[in-house]
Design an enzyme around this catalytic site. Structure first.
Site, PDB file in Angstrom:
ATOM      1  CB  THR A  25      27.912 -39.606 -64.005  1.00 56.29           C
ATOM      2  OG1 THR A  25      28.342 -40.039 -62.166  1.00 56.29           O
ATOM      3  CG2 THR A  25      27.581 -38.122 -64.780  1.00 56.29           C
ATOM      4  CG  HIS A 174      32.841 -40.210 -55.379  1.00 60.87           C
ATOM      5  ND1 HIS A 174      33.849 -41.460 -55.664  1.00 60.87           N
ATOM      6  CD2 HIS A 174      31.878 -40.679 -56.999  1.00 60.87           C
ATOM      7  CE1 HIS A 174      33.666 -40.519 -56.890  1.00 60.87           C
ATOM      8  NE2 HIS A 174      32.892 -40.654 -58.001  1.00 60.87           N
ATOM      9  CG  ASN A 177      36.982 -42.549 -59.971  1.00 61.96           C
ATOM     10  OD1 ASN A 177      37.748 -43.615 -59.894  1.00 61.96           O
ATOM     11  ND2 ASN A 177      35.223 -42.867 -60.503  1.00 61.96           N
ATOM     12  CE1 TYR A 179      35.114 -38.051 -60.309  1.00 64.33           C
ATOM     13  CE2 TYR A 179      34.336 -35.960 -60.489  1.00 64.33           C
ATOM     14  CZ  TYR A 179      34.465 -36.914 -61.505  1.00 64.33           C
ATOM     15  OH  TYR A 179      34.234 -37.815 -62.626  1.00 64.33           O
ATOM     16  CG  ASN A 234      38.108 -35.898 -62.919  1.00 66.66           C
ATOM     17  OD1 ASN A 234      37.844 -35.524 -63.787  1.00 66.66           O
ATOM     18  ND2 ASN A 234      36.999 -36.563 -62.030  1.00 66.66           N
TER      19      ASN A 234
HETATM   20  C1  LIG Z   1      31.536 -38.993 -61.007  1.00 64.90           C
HETATM   21  C2  LIG Z   1      31.685 -40.156 -61.819  1.00 64.90           C
HETATM   22  C3  LIG Z   1      32.961 -40.484 -61.671  1.00 64.90           C
HETATM   23  O1  LIG Z   1      33.071 -41.206 -60.338  1.00 64.90           O
HETATM   24  O2  LIG Z   1      34.265 -41.429 -62.569  1.00 64.90           O
HETATM   25  C4  LIG Z   1      32.178 -39.444 -63.263  1.00 64.90           C
HETATM   26  C5  LIG Z   1      31.757 -38.393 -63.525  1.00 64.90           C
HETATM   27  C6  LIG Z   1      31.711 -37.543 -65.014  1.00 64.90           C
HETATM   28  C7  LIG Z   1      31.767 -39.259 -66.412  1.00 64.90           C
HETATM   29  C8  LIG Z   1      32.350 -40.714 -66.043  1.00 64.90           C
HETATM   30  C9  LIG Z   1      32.548 -40.354 -64.715  1.00 64.90           C
END
Ligand SMILES: C=C(C(=O)O)c1ccccc1
Length: 367
Positions: A25, A174, A177, A179, A234
């Site tokens: 990102t 994805h 992480n 999400y 996260n």
């Molecule tokens: C898409 C990200 C991920 O997979 O960790 C991400 C998003 C924002 C900052 C860093 C990484």
């Protein structure tokens, strides 16, 4: 012995080396979250990667969680991505797109009509959202109704179809992480009582339904999945990640995917006291190609390939600051240091202005 510079047959794709550019990102999409020429310059500079996995890209406006991340849900975005895929192909590269939905890792300021972000359950993440006006505390997301989930799956299917139209060579789902799909997989964030929550099979259902939908658009050998079994980023967590991800790895075998991509435990994960899932636990269960990522160097990469613990190695930070990373690694040339201050947001500074290696900039031996 197999090493980073050995070719690899990824389904019907010939990779000239085993050095993958990890999805990164960079928050540099143009107006309307549309990719533009600057993004094409950045990716084409890195076309010597065996495979580029382009940055996380939201499949629907509700899936956006940060400023200026690109989308793959509008015609303009499909056109914008063609600048990138055309350039990379003209330079003999191969590029996949990472399909993303952030779930609760967002903020009403980033949501259509200022709505609440959506998630498997109404559980707010710790920490702050990144908005155009700067950091703001996360809000409690809205739990998705069971009846809304087919539409989420359809967003990923449509995103996959748009990526095909945009000229990508494949897509990565994805599921890492912290999400949306990871939020469903893990029991700290998924406390649903319907068929998408409770048992491991139920918590993995969204992942498998999305994979089914995406492989209805693409040959399965052009579809990858990314998981972060040891991840804590996260505010994500699971009471039994060995079981959760052992099941997910086995369940994904039915699709004959291009690969499974594992983002391995970081120092932060170990510090946060997350349960570490050794990549061998995944390797023993997933029968296809395995990509590993997380702090690799030339030596560690060669070693993990020689030992057959993985098939491909992805590099993130090193590709930010070394557009010609494969060549530098092959020459054992010095590597540019990455400037963290310009990782996220801005323009060409710290994005397309890192130098390529040439013997001319070899430090001259002191006379
Ligand atoms: C898409 C990200 C991920 O997979 O960790 C991400 C998003 C924002 C900052 C860093 C990484």
């Amino acid at each position: 012995d197999i090493n980073l510079f050995s070719a690899y047959q990824l389904g019907n794709l010939e990779l000239p080396n085993r050095i993958v550019m990890a999805p990164l990102t960079r928050n540099r999409a143009g107006q309307g979250n549309v990719p533009h020429q600057l993004n094409a310059t950045y990716y084409v500079q890195r076309a010597s990667a065996g495979l580029i996995i382009a940055e996380a890209t939201q499949v629907t406006p509700e899936g956006q969680g940060y400023p200026a991340t690109p989308g793959i849900h509008s015609p303009e975005q499909v056109e914008g991505w063609k600048l990138v895929t055309d350039a990379v192909h003209q330079h003999g590269g191969r590029i996949f797109l990472q399909l993303w939905h952030v779930g609760r890792i967002s903020h009403p300021d980033l949501q259509p009509n200022g709505a609440l972000p959506v998630a498997p359950s109404a559980i707010a993440p710790k920490g702050e959202a990144s908005t155009y006006e700067g950091p703001k505390p996360y809000v409690t997301p809205r739990a998705l109704e069971t009846s809304e989930i087919p539409q989420i799956v359809e967003h990923y299917r449509q995103g996959a179809a748009n990526a095909l139209a945009a000229g990508f060579d494949g897509v990565e789902i994805h599921s890492a992480n912290g999400y949306l799909i990871d939020q469903f997989l893990r029991d700290r964030t998924n406390q649903r009582t319907d068929k998408y929550g409770g048992s491991i099979e139920n918590r993995a259902r969204l992942l498998l339904e999305v994979t089914e939908a995406v492989t209805s658009v693409w040959d399965s050998n052009r579809v990858g999945v990314r998981l972060s079994p040891s991840g804590t980023f996260n505010d994500i967590g699971d009471s039994n990640p060995l079981e959760t991800f052992g099941y997910a790895a086995q369940a994904l075998n039915q699709f004959n995917l291009a690969y499974l991509h594992i983002y391995e435990a970081t120092e932060a994960d170990i510090r946060h006291g997350g349960i570490i899932v050794p990549t061998s636990h995944i390797r023993d269960r997933f029968t296809g190609t395995l990509i590993v990522n997380g702090g690799y160097t030339r030596e560690k990469g060669d070693a993990v390939l020689a030992s057959k613990a993985a098939d491909l190695v992805a590099f993130g930070t090193l590709f930010i600051s070394n557009p010609d990373l494969p060549r530098r690694l092959a020459l054992n040339a010095p590597l540019n240091e990455a400037d963290q201050a310009t990782f996220y947001g801005g323009g060409e500074e710290g994005y397309t202005d890192y130098p390529f290696w040439s013997a001319a900039n070899e430090p001259v031996a002191k006379a």
